[in-house]
Design an enzyme around this catalytic site. Structure first.
Site, PDB file in Angstrom:
ATOM      1  N   LYS A  85       0.834  -1.215   0.000  1.00  0.00           N
ATOM      2  CA  LYS A  85       0.000   0.000   0.000  1.00  0.00           C
ATOM      3  C   LYS A  85       0.865   1.260   0.000  1.00  0.00           C
ATOM      4  O   LYS A  85       0.622   2.174  -0.776  1.00  0.00           O
ATOM      5  CB  LYS A  85      -0.902   0.049   1.251  1.00  0.00           C
ATOM      6  CG  LYS A  85      -1.891  -1.064   1.362  1.00  0.00           C
ATOM      7  CD  LYS A  85      -2.765  -0.897   2.595  1.00  0.00           C
ATOM      8  CE  LYS A  85      -2.024  -1.015   3.908  1.00  0.00           C
ATOM      9  NZ  LYS A  85      -1.447  -2.333   4.191  1.00  0.00           N
ATOM     10  N   ARG A 143      12.068  -5.715   4.603  1.00  0.00           N
ATOM     11  CA  ARG A 143      11.690  -4.297   4.633  1.00  0.00           C
ATOM     12  C   ARG A 143      12.542  -3.518   5.640  1.00  0.00           C
ATOM     13  O   ARG A 143      12.685  -3.903   6.790  1.00  0.00           O
ATOM     14  CB  ARG A 143      10.210  -4.145   4.999  1.00  0.00           C
ATOM     15  CG  ARG A 143       9.822  -2.695   5.253  1.00  0.00           C
ATOM     16  CD  ARG A 143       8.339  -2.440   5.197  1.00  0.00           C
ATOM     17  NE  ARG A 143       7.592  -3.203   6.167  1.00  0.00           N
ATOM     18  CZ  ARG A 143       6.267  -3.247   6.198  1.00  0.00           C
ATOM     19  NH1 ARG A 143       5.553  -2.590   5.294  1.00  0.00           N
ATOM     20  NH2 ARG A 143       5.654  -3.956   7.112  1.00  0.00           N
ATOM     21  N   ARG A 198      -0.989  -9.863  12.428  1.00  0.00           N
ATOM     22  CA  ARG A 198      -1.554  -8.758  11.640  1.00  0.00           C
ATOM     23  C   ARG A 198      -2.287  -9.287  10.418  1.00  0.00           C
ATOM     24  O   ARG A 198      -3.337  -8.765  10.040  1.00  0.00           O
ATOM     25  CB  ARG A 198      -0.441  -7.785  11.216  1.00  0.00           C
ATOM     26  CG  ARG A 198       0.069  -6.928  12.369  1.00  0.00           C
ATOM     27  CD  ARG A 198       1.431  -6.297  12.073  1.00  0.00           C
ATOM     28  NE  ARG A 198       1.401  -5.409  10.937  1.00  0.00           N
ATOM     29  CZ  ARG A 198       2.447  -5.141  10.162  1.00  0.00           C
ATOM     30  NH1 ARG A 198       3.617  -5.700  10.399  1.00  0.00           N
ATOM     31  NH2 ARG A 198       2.325  -4.324   9.152  1.00  0.00           N
ATOM     32  N   ARG A 205     -10.003   0.820   8.989  1.00  0.00           N
ATOM     33  CA  ARG A 205      -9.549  -0.523   9.306  1.00  0.00           C
ATOM     34  C   ARG A 205     -10.691  -1.388   9.850  1.00  0.00           C
ATOM     35  O   ARG A 205     -10.493  -2.553  10.180  1.00  0.00           O
ATOM     36  CB  ARG A 205      -8.463  -0.443  10.372  1.00  0.00           C
ATOM     37  CG  ARG A 205      -7.074  -0.231   9.766  1.00  0.00           C
ATOM     38  CD  ARG A 205      -6.286  -1.397  10.094  1.00  0.00           C
ATOM     39  NE  ARG A 205      -4.915  -1.605   9.780  1.00  0.00           N
ATOM     40  CZ  ARG A 205      -3.976  -0.859   9.281  1.00  0.00           C
ATOM     41  NH1 ARG A 205      -4.201   0.352   8.937  1.00  0.00           N
ATOM     42  NH2 ARG A 205      -2.773  -1.317   9.110  1.00  0.00           N
ATOM     43  N   ARG A 262      10.864  -2.374  11.421  1.00  0.00           N
ATOM     44  CA  ARG A 262       9.711  -2.074  12.264  1.00  0.00           C
ATOM     45  C   ARG A 262       9.540  -3.139  13.343  1.00  0.00           C
ATOM     46  O   ARG A 262       9.704  -4.320  13.082  1.00  0.00           O
ATOM     47  CB  ARG A 262       8.441  -1.994  11.396  1.00  0.00           C
ATOM     48  CG  ARG A 262       8.319  -0.679  10.682  1.00  0.00           C
ATOM     49  CD  ARG A 262       7.223  -0.662   9.647  1.00  0.00           C
ATOM     50  NE  ARG A 262       5.950  -1.235  10.045  1.00  0.00           N
ATOM     51  CZ  ARG A 262       4.865  -1.185   9.299  1.00  0.00           C
ATOM     52  NH1 ARG A 262       4.892  -0.568   8.125  1.00  0.00           N
ATOM     53  NH2 ARG A 262       3.745  -1.738   9.704  1.00  0.00           N
TER      54      ARG A 262
HETATM   55  P1  AP5 Z   1       4.773  -1.591   1.887  1.00  0.00           P
HETATM   56  O1  AP5 Z   1       4.563  -0.629   0.797  1.00  0.00           O
HETATM   57  O2  AP5 Z   1       5.546  -1.156   3.086  1.00  0.00           O
HETATM   58  O3  AP5 Z   1       3.401  -2.295   2.330  1.00  0.00           O
HETATM   59  P2  AP5 Z   1       2.182  -1.793   3.162  1.00  0.00           P
HETATM   60  O4  AP5 Z   1       0.986  -2.425   2.559  1.00  0.00           O
HETATM   61  O5  AP5 Z   1       2.221  -0.309   3.296  1.00  0.00           O
HETATM   62  O6  AP5 Z   1       2.474  -2.532   4.530  1.00  0.00           O
HETATM   63  P3  AP5 Z   1       2.302  -2.063   6.012  1.00  0.00           P
HETATM   64  O7  AP5 Z   1       2.981  -3.108   6.850  1.00  0.00           O
HETATM   65  O8  AP5 Z   1       2.725  -0.642   6.156  1.00  0.00           O
HETATM   66  O9  AP5 Z   1       0.764  -2.171   6.214  1.00  0.00           O
HETATM   67  P4  AP5 Z   1      -0.032  -2.280   7.526  1.00  0.00           P
HETATM   68  O10 AP5 Z   1      -1.367  -1.977   7.001  1.00  0.00           O
HETATM   69  O11 AP5 Z   1       0.081  -3.497   8.306  1.00  0.00           O
HETATM   70  O12 AP5 Z   1       0.678  -1.233   8.479  1.00  0.00           O
HETATM   71  P5  AP5 Z   1       0.392   0.264   8.852  1.00  0.00           P
HETATM   72  O13 AP5 Z   1       1.678   0.963   8.840  1.00  0.00           O
HETATM   73  O14 AP5 Z   1      -0.746   0.794   8.062  1.00  0.00           O
HETATM   74  O15 AP5 Z   1       5.478  -2.848   1.230  1.00  0.00           O
HETATM   75  C1  AP5 Z   1       5.895  -3.902   2.017  1.00  0.00           C
HETATM   76  C2  AP5 Z   1       7.317  -4.287   1.636  1.00  0.00           C
HETATM   77  O16 AP5 Z   1       7.311  -4.868   0.350  1.00  0.00           O
HETATM   78  C3  AP5 Z   1       8.278  -3.115   1.529  1.00  0.00           C
HETATM   79  O17 AP5 Z   1       9.523  -3.506   2.006  1.00  0.00           O
HETATM   80  C4  AP5 Z   1       8.291  -2.785   0.056  1.00  0.00           C
HETATM   81  O18 AP5 Z   1       9.500  -2.154  -0.340  1.00  0.00           O
HETATM   82  C5  AP5 Z   1       8.146  -4.141  -0.527  1.00  0.00           C
HETATM   83  N1  AP5 Z   1       7.493  -4.201  -1.818  1.00  0.00           N
HETATM   84  C6  AP5 Z   1       6.416  -3.516  -2.213  1.00  0.00           C
HETATM   85  N2  AP5 Z   1       6.087  -3.855  -3.477  1.00  0.00           N
HETATM   86  C7  AP5 Z   1       6.993  -4.827  -3.824  1.00  0.00           C
HETATM   87  C8  AP5 Z   1       7.188  -5.615  -4.976  1.00  0.00           C
HETATM   88  N3  AP5 Z   1       6.399  -5.484  -6.027  1.00  0.00           N
HETATM   89  N4  AP5 Z   1       8.184  -6.522  -4.981  1.00  0.00           N
HETATM   90  C9  AP5 Z   1       9.013  -6.646  -3.920  1.00  0.00           C
HETATM   91  N5  AP5 Z   1       8.880  -5.933  -2.800  1.00  0.00           N
HETATM   92  C10 AP5 Z   1       7.884  -5.042  -2.764  1.00  0.00           C
HETATM   93  O19 AP5 Z   1      -0.121   0.099  10.345  1.00  0.00           O
HETATM   94  C11 AP5 Z   1       0.734  -0.326  11.375  1.00  0.00           C
HETATM   95  C12 AP5 Z   1      -0.044  -0.457  12.664  1.00  0.00           C
HETATM   96  O20 AP5 Z   1      -0.593   0.820  13.033  1.00  0.00           O
HETATM   97  C13 AP5 Z   1      -1.267  -1.370  12.633  1.00  0.00           C
HETATM   98  O21 AP5 Z   1      -0.935  -2.720  12.844  1.00  0.00           O
HETATM   99  C14 AP5 Z   1      -2.116  -0.779  13.776  1.00  0.00           C
HETATM  100  O22 AP5 Z   1      -1.626  -1.192  15.021  1.00  0.00           O
HETATM  101  C15 AP5 Z   1      -1.872   0.682  13.630  1.00  0.00           C
HETATM  102  N6  AP5 Z   1      -2.890   1.346  12.777  1.00  0.00           N
HETATM  103  C16 AP5 Z   1      -2.677   1.933  11.564  1.00  0.00           C
HETATM  104  N7  AP5 Z   1      -3.827   2.409  11.066  1.00  0.00           N
HETATM  105  C17 AP5 Z   1      -4.794   2.113  11.971  1.00  0.00           C
HETATM  106  C18 AP5 Z   1      -6.198   2.311  12.011  1.00  0.00           C
HETATM  107  N8  AP5 Z   1      -6.850   2.916  11.013  1.00  0.00           N
HETATM  108  N9  AP5 Z   1      -6.883   1.850  13.109  1.00  0.00           N
HETATM  109  C19 AP5 Z   1      -6.257   1.252  14.105  1.00  0.00           C
HETATM  110  N10 AP5 Z   1      -4.933   1.017  14.135  1.00  0.00           N
HETATM  111  C20 AP5 Z   1      -4.195   1.441  13.069  1.00  0.00           C
HETATM  112 MG    MG Z   2       2.485   1.010   4.931  1.00  0.00          MG
END
Ligand code: AP5
Ligand code: MG
Length: 216
Positions: free
Chosen positions: A18, A126, A170, A92, A159
């Site tokens: 994402k 990552r 997750r 979410r 992370r």
């Molecule tokens: P990346 O782009 O980092 O993926 P992502 O989908 O953004 O993954 P996240 O782990 O950030 O998502 P998440 O939803 O769990 O975490 P968030 O930060 O929102 O890509 C992943 C990896 O793959 C990278 O290394 C990238 O370089 C690589 N990659 C990408 N495309 C590729 C490809 N084609 N080939 C190879 N490699 C590739 O949330 C974290 C925490 O915050 C949650 O668990 C929760 O506790 C809290 N939180 C956030 N939002 C809320 C909410 N709305 N409500 C409650 N809690 C929340």
């Molecule tokens: Mg992210």
């Protein structure tokens, strides 16, 4: 550049890309990337009240309570004002989706459908620059200097919630909570799903879709 204001939500499992895809969209189309995960991580780093409240939930792979995240996200949307944005990490659950709908007219919901085994591999590789949220991946998107951010030269970190046992939790929570949210948006006719293992497969299709939606 967008010819009209475009408000999109991007949904996908942890590590589905994402953040990576949102950055590409915003680079090519001039929108603002709002990532709730990045906002929370920046607050944890600065040890703000919000950061102190969020820290433990994130480290354990739990969601941060709705009241905290909804307030923070809606405030960020207000700051963004009259510009296009991609909302990454919010909503979410249904309660968050309803809170967003009460405030904003969303034009599109982009979902990324990536196999879990691909995700687990990616997350292991990552590395992030925590202050900015910039993401790298060893073998896919390497930093120019190993272990250092391209822009600031500061060290990269992994992370807390990317530990394998936390990632598994997750992923499970994602399936449980997000399938109903996707269905909820499906009923409104907003969902476009992009399936694939690699960004280079997904990106051309996404470009076609975006150009279509934006210039419609
Ligand atoms: P990346 O782009 O980092 O993926 P992502 O989908 O953004 O993954 P996240 O782990 O950030 O998502 P998440 O939803 O769990 O975490 P968030 O930060 O929102 O890509 C992943 C990896 O793959 C990278 O290394 C990238 O370089 C690589 N990659 C990408 N495309 C590729 C490809 N084609 N080939 C190879 N490699 C590739 O949330 C974290 C925490 O915050 C949650 O668990 C929760 O506790 C809290 N939180 C956030 N939002 C809320 C909410 N709305 N409500 C409650 N809690 C929340
Ligand atoms: Mg992210």
């Amino acid at each position: 550049m967008y010819t009209k204001i475009f408000r999109a939500v991007i949904i996908g499992a942890p590590g589905s890309g994402k953040g990576t895809i949102s950055t590409l969209i915003c680079k090519n189309h001039g929108c603002v990337h709002i990532s709730t995960g990045d906002i929370l991580r920046q607050n944890i780093m600065k040890n703000t009240d919000l950061g102190k409240k969020a820290k433990q939930y994130i480290a354990e792979g739990q969601l941060v309570p709705d009241s905290i995240v909804t307030k923070t996200t809606l405030a960020r949307i207000t700051e963004v004002g009259n510009r296009s944005y991609i909302l990454d990490g919010f909503p979410r659950n249904i309660a968050q989706a309803e809170a967003l709908a009460a405030r904003e007219q969303i034009d599109a919901v982009i979902t990324l459908d990536i196999p879990h085994d691909v995700i687990i591999d990616r997350v292991r590789n990552r590395w992030i620059h925590a202050p900015s949220g910039r993401v790298y991946n060893i073998g896919f998107q390497d930093p120019k200097v190993p272990g250092r951010d391209d822009v600031t030269g500061e060290p990269l970190t992994q992370r807390e919630d990317d530990k394998p046992e936390v990632v598994a939790k997750r992923l499970q929570l994602y399936d449980e909570l997000m399938n109903p949210v996707i269905d909820w948006y499906e009923k409104k006719g907003l969902v476009a799903t992009f399936k694939g293992k690699q960004t280079k497969e997904i990106w051309p299709r996404m470009e076609l879709y975006l150009n279509d939606r934006i210039n419609a």
